[in-house]
Design an enzyme around this catalytic site. Structure first.
Site, PDB file in Angstrom:
ATOM      1  N   LYS A  41      91.719 -10.638 -17.221  1.00  0.00           N
ATOM      2  CA  LYS A  41      91.894 -11.408 -15.930  1.00  0.00           C
ATOM      3  C   LYS A  41      92.660 -10.198 -14.771  1.00  0.00           C
ATOM      4  O   LYS A  41      92.471 -10.384 -13.902  1.00  0.00           O
ATOM      5  CB  LYS A  41      92.541 -12.632 -15.924  1.00  0.00           C
ATOM      6  N   GLY A  42      93.301  -9.401 -15.559  1.00  0.00           N
ATOM      7  CA  GLY A  42      94.322  -8.384 -14.697  1.00  0.00           C
ATOM      8  C   GLY A  42      93.758  -7.627 -13.502  1.00  0.00           C
ATOM      9  O   GLY A  42      94.321  -7.365 -12.663  1.00  0.00           O
ATOM     10  N   GLU A  97      90.206  -1.134 -14.345  1.00  0.00           N
ATOM     11  CA  GLU A  97      91.197  -1.490 -15.293  1.00  0.00           C
ATOM     12  C   GLU A  97      92.426  -1.900 -14.267  1.00  0.00           C
ATOM     13  O   GLU A  97      92.837  -1.158 -13.515  1.00  0.00           O
ATOM     14  CB  GLU A  97      91.621  -0.794 -16.510  1.00  0.00           C
ATOM     15  N   ASP A  98      93.177  -3.019 -14.838  1.00  0.00           N
ATOM     16  CA  ASP A  98      94.537  -3.139 -14.088  1.00  0.00           C
ATOM     17  C   ASP A  98      95.413  -2.171 -14.462  1.00  0.00           C
ATOM     18  O   ASP A  98      96.069  -1.293 -13.844  1.00  0.00           O
ATOM     19  CB  ASP A  98      95.186  -4.511 -14.379  1.00  0.00           C
ATOM     20  N   ASP A 101      97.789   1.256 -21.064  1.00  0.00           N
ATOM     21  CA  ASP A 101      99.166   1.303 -21.591  1.00  0.00           C
ATOM     22  C   ASP A 101      98.903   2.173 -23.099  1.00  0.00           C
ATOM     23  O   ASP A 101      98.870   3.404 -22.813  1.00  0.00           O
ATOM     24  CB  ASP A 101      99.624   0.099 -21.940  1.00  0.00           C
ATOM     25  N   LYS A 129     100.733   3.951 -18.042  1.00  0.00           N
ATOM     26  CA  LYS A 129     101.716   4.164 -18.682  1.00  0.00           C
ATOM     27  C   LYS A 129     101.566   5.366 -19.613  1.00  0.00           C
ATOM     28  O   LYS A 129     101.209   5.074 -20.652  1.00  0.00           O
ATOM     29  CB  LYS A 129     102.332   3.133 -19.335  1.00  0.00           C
ATOM     30  N   VAL A 151     105.249  -4.787 -16.448  1.00  0.00           N
ATOM     31  CA  VAL A 151     105.237  -5.006 -15.155  1.00  0.00           C
ATOM     32  C   VAL A 151     104.078  -6.312 -14.687  1.00  0.00           C
ATOM     33  O   VAL A 151     103.335  -6.867 -15.576  1.00  0.00           O
ATOM     34  CB  VAL A 151     104.646  -3.870 -14.191  1.00  0.00           C
ATOM     35  N   ASP A 157      99.728 -10.473 -15.409  1.00  0.00           N
ATOM     36  CA  ASP A 157     100.627 -11.851 -15.711  1.00  0.00           C
ATOM     37  C   ASP A 157     101.923 -11.569 -16.749  1.00  0.00           C
ATOM     38  O   ASP A 157     101.631 -10.637 -17.427  1.00  0.00           O
ATOM     39  CB  ASP A 157      99.876 -12.904 -16.193  1.00  0.00           C
ATOM     40  N   ARG A 163     100.418 -13.468 -11.676  1.00  0.00           N
ATOM     41  CA  ARG A 163      99.236 -12.824 -10.909  1.00  0.00           C
ATOM     42  C   ARG A 163      98.813 -12.735  -9.621  1.00  0.00           C
ATOM     43  O   ARG A 163      98.272 -11.865  -9.021  1.00  0.00           O
ATOM     44  CB  ARG A 163      97.881 -13.333 -11.820  1.00  0.00           C
TER      45      ARG A 163
HETATM   46  P1  5GP Z   1      96.514  -1.144 -24.018  1.00  0.00           P
HETATM   47  O1  5GP Z   1      95.348  -1.644 -24.919  1.00  0.00           O
HETATM   48  O2  5GP Z   1      96.154   0.025 -23.110  1.00  0.00           O
HETATM   49  O3  5GP Z   1      97.683  -1.090 -24.474  1.00  0.00           O
HETATM   50  O4  5GP Z   1      96.844  -2.274 -22.937  1.00  0.00           O
HETATM   51  C1  5GP Z   1      95.911  -2.679 -21.815  1.00  0.00           C
HETATM   52  C2  5GP Z   1      96.065  -3.938 -21.680  1.00  0.00           C
HETATM   53  O5  5GP Z   1      97.350  -4.561 -21.810  1.00  0.00           O
HETATM   54  C3  5GP Z   1      95.948  -4.162 -19.772  1.00  0.00           C
HETATM   55  O6  5GP Z   1      94.677  -4.466 -19.359  1.00  0.00           O
HETATM   56  C4  5GP Z   1      96.850  -5.381 -19.615  1.00  0.00           C
HETATM   57  O7  5GP Z   1      96.286  -6.649 -19.861  1.00  0.00           O
HETATM   58  C5  5GP Z   1      97.968  -5.319 -20.979  1.00  0.00           C
HETATM   59  N1  5GP Z   1      99.272  -4.775 -20.433  1.00  0.00           N
HETATM   60  C6  5GP Z   1      99.411  -3.443 -20.764  1.00  0.00           C
HETATM   61  N2  5GP Z   1     100.598  -3.250 -20.160  1.00  0.00           N
HETATM   62  C7  5GP Z   1     101.083  -4.261 -19.305  1.00  0.00           C
HETATM   63  C8  5GP Z   1     102.032  -4.566 -18.483  1.00  0.00           C
HETATM   64  O8  5GP Z   1     103.023  -3.665 -18.226  1.00  0.00           O
HETATM   65  N3  5GP Z   1     102.268  -5.806 -17.900  1.00  0.00           N
HETATM   66  C9  5GP Z   1     101.157  -6.778 -18.295  1.00  0.00           C
HETATM   67  N4  5GP Z   1     101.316  -7.869 -17.583  1.00  0.00           N
HETATM   68  N5  5GP Z   1      99.951  -6.401 -18.860  1.00  0.00           N
HETATM   69  C10 5GP Z   1      99.974  -5.175 -19.605  1.00  0.00           C
END
Ligand code: 5GP
Length: 174
Positions: A41-42, A97-98, A101, A129, A151, A157, A163
């Protein structure tokens, strides 16, 4: 658990950067129709604002993954909870994408969507990040590089809260 929010990126800065990203996308896909794929949902606010900035003929669809289960750390396992409604074969696709990470979610999505033979496949992420990557999928457009902090806001969220905030803030435990 008491928490407080420290604003990291203001509403004005997000709007300004979103407009810049739209111009960059239009320059690289001149006159081409685009499919924006929001990762729920981000990405809701980012997709909505970016979509309204784009002058291109634009279709919108959504998919949803799960790996965080509402908490603050990833499980590392990506599942598709909601797949696309449209067939993307032969289309210019941009994943919206929001935040990227570890890169695990995006890596999975890139692999999945590329098997469906889009004409082109690019990614726009509002936040990145870089220091937290475990895998390194390409991200063609990045709004802001941020430090390795958790964040919230502007779609992001913590246990479904925050959100609706129009800015990005670091969530800190007191
Ligand atoms: P990844 O698979 O790259 O580790 O993570 C991607 C997803 O993790 C993002 O789409 C998001 O939903 C969640 N996410 C990663 N870092 C954060 C953060 O700092 N805050 C929040 N609220 N969600 C995060």
């Amino acid at each position: 658990m008491p928490v407080h929010l420290d604003v990291l990126i203001s509403e004005e800065a997000i709007q300004k950067r979103t407009a810049e990203l739209a111009r960059q996308i239009e320059t690289e896909l001149p006159g081409e129709p685009i499919v924006l794929i929001g990762v729920l949902k981000g990405s809701i606010h980012f997709l909505s604002d970016l979509g309204r900035e784009l002058k291109a003929d634009t279709e919108i669809d959504f998919l949803q993954t799960s790996s965080y289960h509402g908490g603050k750390s990833s499980t590392g396992v990506v599942q598709i909870r909601k797949d696309l409604d449209i067939n993307i074969e032969g289309l210019n696709v941009i994943i919206v994408e929001d935040i990227v990470d570890t890169g695990i979610t995006l890596n999975h999505l890139r692999e999945l969507l590329s098997t469906r033979k889009p004409k082109s496949l690019k990614v726009v992420a509002l936040l990145s990040k870089e220091g937290s990557r475990k895998v390194h999928p390409s991200v063609e457009y990045i709004g802001f590089e941020i430090p390795n902090e958790f964040v919230v806001g502007y779609g992001l969220d913590y246990e479904e809260r925050y959100r609706n905030l129009p800015y990005i803030a670091i969530l800190r435990e007191d």
